[in-house]
Design a protein around this motif. Structure first.
Motif, mmCIF file in Angstrom:
data_model
loop_
_atom_site.group_PDB
_atom_site.id
_atom_site.type_symbol
_atom_site.label_atom_id
_atom_site.label_comp_id
_atom_site.label_asym_id
_atom_site.label_seq_id
_atom_site.Cartn_x
_atom_site.Cartn_y
_atom_site.Cartn_z
ATOM 1 N N UNK A 26 0.806 -1.221 0.000
ATOM 2 C CA UNK A 26 0.000 0.000 0.000
ATOM 3 C C UNK A 26 0.839 1.270 0.000
ATOM 4 N N UNK A 27 2.125 1.158 0.360
ATOM 5 C CA UNK A 27 2.963 2.339 0.489
ATOM 6 C C UNK A 27 3.361 2.939 -0.844
ATOM 7 N N UNK A 28 3.790 4.205 -0.782
ATOM 8 C CA UNK A 28 4.235 4.901 -1.978
ATOM 9 C C UNK A 28 5.561 5.588 -1.747
ATOM 10 N N UNK A 29 6.016 6.292 -2.747
ATOM 11 C CA UNK A 29 7.270 7.023 -2.652
ATOM 12 C C UNK A 29 7.089 8.311 -1.851
ATOM 13 N N UNK A 30 8.139 8.665 -1.111
ATOM 14 C CA UNK A 30 8.165 9.944 -0.417
ATOM 15 C C UNK A 30 6.967 10.171 0.480
ATOM 16 N N UNK A 31 6.336 11.318 0.321
ATOM 17 C CA UNK A 31 5.182 11.689 1.139
ATOM 18 C C UNK A 31 3.857 11.211 0.559
ATOM 19 N N UNK A 32 3.925 10.401 -0.470
ATOM 20 C CA UNK A 32 2.695 9.850 -1.054
ATOM 21 C C UNK A 32 1.975 10.796 -1.987
ATOM 22 N N UNK A 33 2.653 11.854 -2.439
ATOM 23 C CA UNK A 33 1.962 12.836 -3.279
ATOM 24 C C UNK A 33 1.553 12.252 -4.633
ATOM 25 N N UNK A 34 2.385 11.372 -5.176
ATOM 26 C CA UNK A 34 2.033 10.799 -6.480
ATOM 27 C C UNK A 34 0.792 9.926 -6.377
ATOM 28 N N UNK A 35 0.691 9.170 -5.298
ATOM 29 C CA UNK A 35 -0.517 8.367 -5.108
ATOM 30 C C UNK A 35 -1.746 9.267 -5.036
ATOM 31 N N UNK A 36 -1.621 10.378 -4.315
ATOM 32 C CA UNK A 36 -2.751 11.310 -4.230
ATOM 33 C C UNK A 36 -3.011 11.987 -5.577
ATOM 34 N N UNK A 37 -1.932 12.285 -6.313
ATOM 35 C CA UNK A 37 -2.108 12.872 -7.649
ATOM 36 C C UNK A 37 -2.908 11.942 -8.557
ATOM 37 N N UNK A 38 -2.639 10.638 -8.460
ATOM 38 C CA UNK A 38 -3.361 9.687 -9.300
ATOM 39 C C UNK A 38 -4.858 9.761 -9.066
ATOM 40 N N UNK A 39 -5.252 9.826 -7.817
ATOM 41 C CA UNK A 39 -6.680 9.891 -7.528
ATOM 42 C C UNK A 39 -7.268 11.269 -7.845
ATOM 43 N N UNK A 40 -6.511 12.325 -7.550
ATOM 44 C CA UNK A 40 -7.002 13.676 -7.833
ATOM 45 C C UNK A 40 -7.242 13.872 -9.322
ATOM 46 N N UNK A 41 -6.437 13.221 -10.153
ATOM 47 C CA UNK A 41 -6.603 13.362 -11.598
ATOM 48 C C UNK A 41 -7.966 12.839 -12.044
#
Length: 443
Positions: A63-78
């Motif tokens: 479930x984890x992502x890179x760094x602060x998880x911003x890319x994971x959040x970007x994926x959903x925000x898109x």
């Protein structure tokens, strides 16, 4: 048109029941006698239950992502920046979910993505997922970082196609060996992952000091490979010839790590314990599994090394997409590795839109990263994807319900896609109009 024409009875339309209504019917019928689905149909609840069912290290890795998880959040925000515009009274009673992708016929525009080190969730992860893929008819991209050799997984697939992922090793002989095994296993395509020439900064794993490969998890494709075993044997011989001794300090943690390597290595635990092969295999894997110098020159050699369709995974920039197509690859996968490699990376959906605009409608493009629901798949299709790869959701289904959990997650996503098409007027996944999605006015 005369008044009589306008009031004429429309011609009868076919009323074939699609996968959406079938899945709804199964769930509701079971519900009348008190049986609930193995996995929740809400992704948010699925994620909660999967977290409870997983070990701390297993959850951090999957479930984890890179760094602060911003890319994971970007994926959903898109996805949230767009809204679907259903059309009414369209008269489309049936839908075609099938599509041909890189020479593979898909019953729906969905494949199961490669997820490494799934043994952290289930010891037989790769086999469970292969069986679930066969049961649902959804192709599975075998992971290069799996715990079970590709040949064993292929034996579980029946007539359902499988693709094989390739991590480009620093040993070219190993690259060739893995490709040859993929061909011999019946793989329908070779998927080269470009974005993991080295591991990204993953705080969840780093905080726990947890790298599954260092304990022999997720290296089953390697320990089963003749070229890899040859490299390990050479390493052991060289160490003996040099008189080198282990510089590892003997601590309880070191002993536990050695026991884990021994337990996870193929063969007898007691035999493995008396030999240096398990530890040497782990050290060799960590040294050579991926090539930090991977370049387009390497990719250009593939046409002389395999007859399989070549798919490149990890493309995010239009210029990289153009270069890939110039080299003659059969498809590209727009992916940011589920947000696991570069923090603050562009969302995969945003990259898909830019890439499709740049290369036109003809090349085959798949989307990976951020897909959670059937509505997400619909959105991706409208933006130009030919199909989508599903990752974390099916792993969460595995954590909650084993093979059956994977099957239900896949069935739910295909069902929601079918119902979304039914309710919007889209009748063919190969031609979902782009004007069915618009910028979300509430964002």
């Amino acid at each position: 048109m005369t008044p009589t024409d306008r009031t004429a009875t429309p011609a009868a339309q076919p009323t074939e029941v699609g996968p959406g209504r079938r899945r709804q019917g199964e769930i509701y019928q079971a519900g009348t006698v008190g049986r609930l689905p193995v996995v929740p149909t809400s992704f948010e609840e699925l994620e909660r239950r999967a977290r409870r069912a997983s070990s701390t290290k297993g959850w951090a890795y999957v479930a984890g992502g890179a760094g602060e998880g911003r890319t994971m959040r970007n994926n959903r925000a898109a996805f949230d920046r767009w809204a679907i515009v259903p059309r009414m009274a369209h008269g489309g009673a049936t839908r075609d979910l099938s599509v041909d992708v890189a020479g593979t016929r898909l019953s729906s525009p969905l494949l199961l993505a490669p997820v490494g080190a799934g043994q952290l969730i289930d010891a037989d992860c790769d086999l469970h997922v292969a069986r679930a893929a066969a049961a649902t008819g959804v192709p599975y991209v075998f992971t290069n970082q799996g715990g079970t050799p590709m040949e064993e997984c292929a034996a579980e697939m029946g007539s359902t196609p499988h693709w094989m992922q390739l991590y480009w090793s620093t040993d070219e002989g190993l690259v060739d060996s893995l490709i040859q095994r993929a061909e011999a296993s019946g793989a329908a395509a070779l998927v080269v992952t470009l974005d993991t020439t080295t591991l990204g900064w993953r705080p969840q794993d780093l905080t726990l000091g947890s790298l599954p490969f260092a304990k022999g998890l997720g290296i089953g494709q390697y320990t089963s490979d003749p070229r890899f075993r040859e490299i390990v044997a050479d390493r052991i011989r060289a160490a003996k010839a040099s008189g080198a001794t282990s510089d590892v300090k003997i601590t309880p943690g070191a002993v536990r790590a050695l026991l884990a390597m021994t337990r996870n290595h193929p063969g007898s635990f007691w035999k493995n314990l008396r030999h240096p092969v398990p530890r040497a295999s782990v050290e060799t894997f960590l040294d050579i599994y991926s090539n930090p110098g991977l370049s387009w020159d390497h990719i250009a050699t593939l046409r002389d090394r395999t007859s399989l369709p070549v798919v490149l995974k990890g493309i995010l920039h239009p210029d990289d997409a153009r270069t890939a197509l110039e080299l003659g690859v059969d498809a590209i996968v727009v992916s940011n590795h589920g947000g696991r490699q570069v923090d603050s990376s562009i969302a995969s959906l945003d990259a898909l839109i830019a890439i499709r605009d740049a290369i036109g409608p003809d090349p085959t493009v798949l989307l990976d990263s951020g897909i959670r629901t059937g509505a997400d798949v619909f959105m991706a299709l409208a933006h130009g994807a030919d199909a989508c790869l599903l990752g974390r959701p099916y792993m969460y289904g595995l954590a909650v319900g084993g093979q059956r959990g994977v099957e239900e997650v896949v069935a739910n996503i295909v069902a929601e896609l079918d119902l979304t098409m039914a309710l919007t007027g889209a009748t063919d996944v190969k031609d979902v109009p782009r004007d069915m999605v618009v910028p979300n006015p509430s964002r």
